[in-house]
Structures are given as structure tokens and as C-alpha cells.
Design a protein around this motif. Structure first.
Motif, PDB file in Angstrom:
ATOM      1  N   LEU A 135       2.887   8.658  -8.061  1.00  0.00           N
ATOM      2  CA  LEU A 135       2.939  10.328  -8.018  1.00  0.00           C
ATOM      3  C   LEU A 135       3.106  10.881  -9.378  1.00  0.00           C
ATOM      4  O   LEU A 135       2.476  11.779  -9.547  1.00  0.00           O
ATOM      5  N   ASP A 136       3.916  10.264 -10.023  1.00  0.00           N
ATOM      6  CA  ASP A 136       4.099  10.853 -11.463  1.00  0.00           C
ATOM      7  C   ASP A 136       2.986  10.460 -12.451  1.00  0.00           C
ATOM      8  O   ASP A 136       2.342  11.480 -13.195  1.00  0.00           O
ATOM      9  N   ARG A 137       2.232   9.426 -12.101  1.00  0.00           N
ATOM     10  CA  ARG A 137       1.070   9.268 -12.963  1.00  0.00           C
ATOM     11  C   ARG A 137      -0.386  10.241 -12.477  1.00  0.00           C
ATOM     12  O   ARG A 137      -1.000  10.520 -13.159  1.00  0.00           O
ATOM     13  N   LEU A 138      -0.234  10.387 -11.167  1.00  0.00           N
ATOM     14  CA  LEU A 138      -1.305  11.222 -10.842  1.00  0.00           C
ATOM     15  C   LEU A 138      -0.913  12.799 -11.236  1.00  0.00           C
ATOM     16  O   LEU A 138      -1.858  13.517 -11.661  1.00  0.00           O
ATOM     17  N   CYS A 139       0.024  13.305 -11.147  1.00  0.00           N
ATOM     18  CA  CYS A 139       0.699  14.399 -11.670  1.00  0.00           C
ATOM     19  C   CYS A 139       0.174  14.727 -13.049  1.00  0.00           C
ATOM     20  O   CYS A 139      -0.439  15.656 -13.678  1.00  0.00           O
ATOM     21  N   ALA A 140       0.282  13.489 -13.953  1.00  0.00           N
ATOM     22  CA  ALA A 140       0.039  13.749 -15.406  1.00  0.00           C
ATOM     23  C   ALA A 140      -1.531  13.638 -15.523  1.00  0.00           C
ATOM     24  O   ALA A 140      -2.193  14.411 -16.439  1.00  0.00           O
ATOM     25  N   ALA A 141      -2.366  12.974 -14.636  1.00  0.00           N
ATOM     26  CA  ALA A 141      -3.711  12.922 -14.878  1.00  0.00           C
ATOM     27  C   ALA A 141      -4.472  13.920 -14.243  1.00  0.00           C
ATOM     28  O   ALA A 141      -5.755  14.197 -14.723  1.00  0.00           O
ATOM     29  N   ALA A 142      -4.100  14.420 -13.245  1.00  0.00           N
ATOM     30  CA  ALA A 142      -4.796  15.689 -12.478  1.00  0.00           C
ATOM     31  C   ALA A 142      -5.517  16.718 -13.420  1.00  0.00           C
ATOM     32  O   ALA A 142      -6.817  16.812 -12.991  1.00  0.00           O
ATOM     33  N   PRO A 143      -4.661  17.048 -14.287  1.00  0.00           N
ATOM     34  CA  PRO A 143      -5.461  18.233 -14.972  1.00  0.00           C
ATOM     35  C   PRO A 143      -6.699  17.808 -15.791  1.00  0.00           C
ATOM     36  O   PRO A 143      -7.776  18.601 -15.780  1.00  0.00           O
ATOM     37  N   SER A 144      -6.691  16.623 -16.341  1.00  0.00           N
ATOM     38  CA  SER A 144      -7.821  16.334 -16.938  1.00  0.00           C
ATOM     39  C   SER A 144      -9.116  15.663 -15.834  1.00  0.00           C
ATOM     40  O   SER A 144     -10.187  15.763 -16.424  1.00  0.00           O
ATOM     41  N   LEU A 145      -8.805  15.424 -14.820  1.00  0.00           N
ATOM     42  CA  LEU A 145      -9.702  14.945 -13.812  1.00  0.00           C
ATOM     43  C   LEU A 145     -10.326  16.122 -13.144  1.00  0.00           C
ATOM     44  O   LEU A 145     -11.503  15.969 -12.401  1.00  0.00           O
ATOM     45  N   ALA A 198       1.019  -1.300   0.101  1.00  0.00           N
ATOM     46  CA  ALA A 198       0.009   0.105  -0.062  1.00  0.00           C
ATOM     47  C   ALA A 198       0.868   1.371  -0.019  1.00  0.00           C
ATOM     48  O   ALA A 198       0.302   2.391  -0.476  1.00  0.00           O
ATOM     49  N   TRP A 199       2.152   1.122   0.613  1.00  0.00           N
ATOM     50  CA  TRP A 199       2.760   2.475   0.631  1.00  0.00           C
ATOM     51  C   TRP A 199       4.218   2.468  -0.186  1.00  0.00           C
ATOM     52  O   TRP A 199       4.732   3.367  -0.488  1.00  0.00           O
ATOM     53  N   ASP A 200       4.169   1.350  -1.110  1.00  0.00           N
ATOM     54  CA  ASP A 200       5.226   1.052  -2.100  1.00  0.00           C
ATOM     55  C   ASP A 200       5.314   2.059  -3.441  1.00  0.00           C
ATOM     56  O   ASP A 200       4.266   1.751  -4.229  1.00  0.00           O
ATOM     57  N   GLY A 201       6.109   2.947  -3.416  1.00  0.00           N
ATOM     58  CA  GLY A 201       6.208   4.060  -4.397  1.00  0.00           C
ATOM     59  C   GLY A 201       7.058   3.755  -5.644  1.00  0.00           C
ATOM     60  O   GLY A 201       7.261   4.466  -6.588  1.00  0.00           O
ATOM     61  N   GLY A 202       7.710   2.642  -5.485  1.00  0.00           N
ATOM     62  CA  GLY A 202       8.742   1.955  -6.588  1.00  0.00           C
ATOM     63  C   GLY A 202      10.084   2.567  -6.274  1.00  0.00           C
ATOM     64  O   GLY A 202      10.195   3.175  -5.208  1.00  0.00           O
ATOM     65  N   ALA A 203      11.111   2.368  -7.202  1.00  0.00           N
ATOM     66  CA  ALA A 203      12.211   2.425  -6.856  1.00  0.00           C
ATOM     67  C   ALA A 203      12.650   3.910  -6.297  1.00  0.00           C
ATOM     68  O   ALA A 203      13.296   4.222  -5.616  1.00  0.00           O
ATOM     69  N   GLY A 204      12.104   4.973  -6.967  1.00  0.00           N
ATOM     70  CA  GLY A 204      12.158   6.310  -6.626  1.00  0.00           C
ATOM     71  C   GLY A 204      11.186   6.931  -5.904  1.00  0.00           C
ATOM     72  O   GLY A 204      10.911   8.018  -5.629  1.00  0.00           O
ATOM     73  N   GLY A 205      10.198   6.076  -5.673  1.00  0.00           N
ATOM     74  CA  GLY A 205       9.011   6.605  -4.757  1.00  0.00           C
ATOM     75  C   GLY A 205       7.902   7.336  -5.665  1.00  0.00           C
ATOM     76  O   GLY A 205       7.096   7.879  -5.013  1.00  0.00           O
ATOM     77  N   ARG A 206       8.212   7.372  -6.926  1.00  0.00           N
ATOM     78  CA  ARG A 206       7.243   8.237  -7.956  1.00  0.00           C
ATOM     79  C   ARG A 206       6.579   7.393  -8.732  1.00  0.00           C
ATOM     80  O   ARG A 206       5.665   8.291  -9.504  1.00  0.00           O
ATOM     81  N   GLU A 216       9.757  19.018  -5.229  1.00  0.00           N
ATOM     82  CA  GLU A 216      10.158  20.080  -6.296  1.00  0.00           C
ATOM     83  C   GLU A 216       9.758  19.382  -7.671  1.00  0.00           C
ATOM     84  O   GLU A 216       9.133  19.987  -8.663  1.00  0.00           O
ATOM     85  N   SER A 217       9.971  17.788  -7.806  1.00  0.00           N
ATOM     86  CA  SER A 217       9.708  17.374  -9.079  1.00  0.00           C
ATOM     87  C   SER A 217       8.045  17.322  -9.017  1.00  0.00           C
ATOM     88  O   SER A 217       7.640  17.397 -10.158  1.00  0.00           O
ATOM     89  N   THR A 218       7.369  17.171  -8.192  1.00  0.00           N
ATOM     90  CA  THR A 218       5.858  17.113  -8.055  1.00  0.00           C
ATOM     91  C   THR A 218       5.284  18.434  -8.424  1.00  0.00           C
ATOM     92  O   THR A 218       4.459  18.598  -9.423  1.00  0.00           O
ATOM     93  N   VAL A 219       5.927  19.445  -7.860  1.00  0.00           N
ATOM     94  CA  VAL A 219       5.538  20.953  -8.069  1.00  0.00           C
ATOM     95  C   VAL A 219       5.752  21.173  -9.511  1.00  0.00           C
ATOM     96  O   VAL A 219       4.981  21.699 -10.119  1.00  0.00           O
ATOM     97  N   ASP A 220       6.775  20.856 -10.088  1.00  0.00           N
ATOM     98  CA  ASP A 220       7.463  21.212 -11.450  1.00  0.00           C
ATOM     99  C   ASP A 220       6.327  20.379 -12.289  1.00  0.00           C
ATOM    100  O   ASP A 220       5.906  20.951 -13.235  1.00  0.00           O
ATOM    101  N   LEU A 221       5.956  19.202 -12.209  1.00  0.00           N
ATOM    102  CA  LEU A 221       5.289  18.528 -12.935  1.00  0.00           C
ATOM    103  C   LEU A 221       3.928  19.103 -13.072  1.00  0.00           C
ATOM    104  O   LEU A 221       3.260  19.086 -14.353  1.00  0.00           O
ATOM    105  N   LEU A 222       3.225  19.354 -11.963  1.00  0.00           N
ATOM    106  CA  LEU A 222       1.994  20.077 -11.809  1.00  0.00           C
ATOM    107  C   LEU A 222       1.808  21.294 -12.570  1.00  0.00           C
ATOM    108  O   LEU A 222       0.983  21.912 -13.172  1.00  0.00           O
ATOM    109  N   ARG A 223       2.961  22.183 -12.357  1.00  0.00           N
ATOM    110  CA  ARG A 223       3.114  23.625 -12.945  1.00  0.00           C
ATOM    111  C   ARG A 223       3.144  23.189 -14.458  1.00  0.00           C
ATOM    112  O   ARG A 223       2.422  24.274 -15.210  1.00  0.00           O
TER     113      ARG A 223
END
Length: 95
Positions: A41-51, A30-38, A69-76
């Protein structure tokens, strides 16, 4: 939820960096985010604007260990206005 837009999306995606090569089983999955933890997160950042509906809000928590900062940059880059609402140190690390 295909073809729907939401005023508010609340997310606590898995963001803990994996420690091994095998995906954990059971509750640890449930809390495993993969090798970099993202992975999620990266999928959510990509999908959020259309949702999100116009003027909608995404509220999300993540560990500082996997790059806020990676999350902030992706969302911006996706066209969202981003604010880090709070930072806190938990027993398991900074969020």
C-alpha cells in the motif's frame, strides 16, 4: 511501464497484516501485506502520482484494519484528490 502514464489504475494490493515472522508461501503470499499490512500500500501511494496521467484515477481496495486514513493522508500529501467510494464489511473484515 516505465515512463508511461495511465488514465486509470485499478489495484487490489495485498493488505492483510502478517501473523508471523516468516513470509507465507503459496496462495497466502498473494494477500500478505507485511507486519502492518502496508508494505505494498505505501509503495503504491508513493508511486501513483507519477503513474497517473493528468486527470487520471486510482481505484483501490484495502482493509480498514491497516489504516484507511493513512492511505488517504499519503495520497493527499502526494497531491491527489481522494474520496473513499465505499465501505463494506466482508466475511474476512471491513474493507
Amino acid at each position: 511501464v516505465r515512463d508511461e502514464a495511465f488514465d486509470v489504475i485499478i489495484a487490489n494490493p495485498p493488505y492483510v497484516c502478517s501473523t508471523g515472522t516468516a513470509r507465507p508461501r503459496g496462495p497466502a503470499h498473494a494477500w500478505d501485506g507485511g507486519a502492518g499490512g502496508r508494505v505494498v500500500l505505501d509503495r503504491l501511494c508513493a508511486a501513483a502520482p507519477s503513474l497517473l496521467a493528468p486527470g487520471g484515477t486510482l481505484l483501490m481496495v484495502q482493509s480498514a484494519l491497516c489504516g484507511i486514513e493513512s492511505t488517504v493522508d499519503l495520497l493527499r500529501t502526494a497531491g491527489l484528490r481522494v474520496t473513499v467510494g465505499a465501505r463494506r464489511r466482508q466475511p474476512f473484515g471491513p474493507v
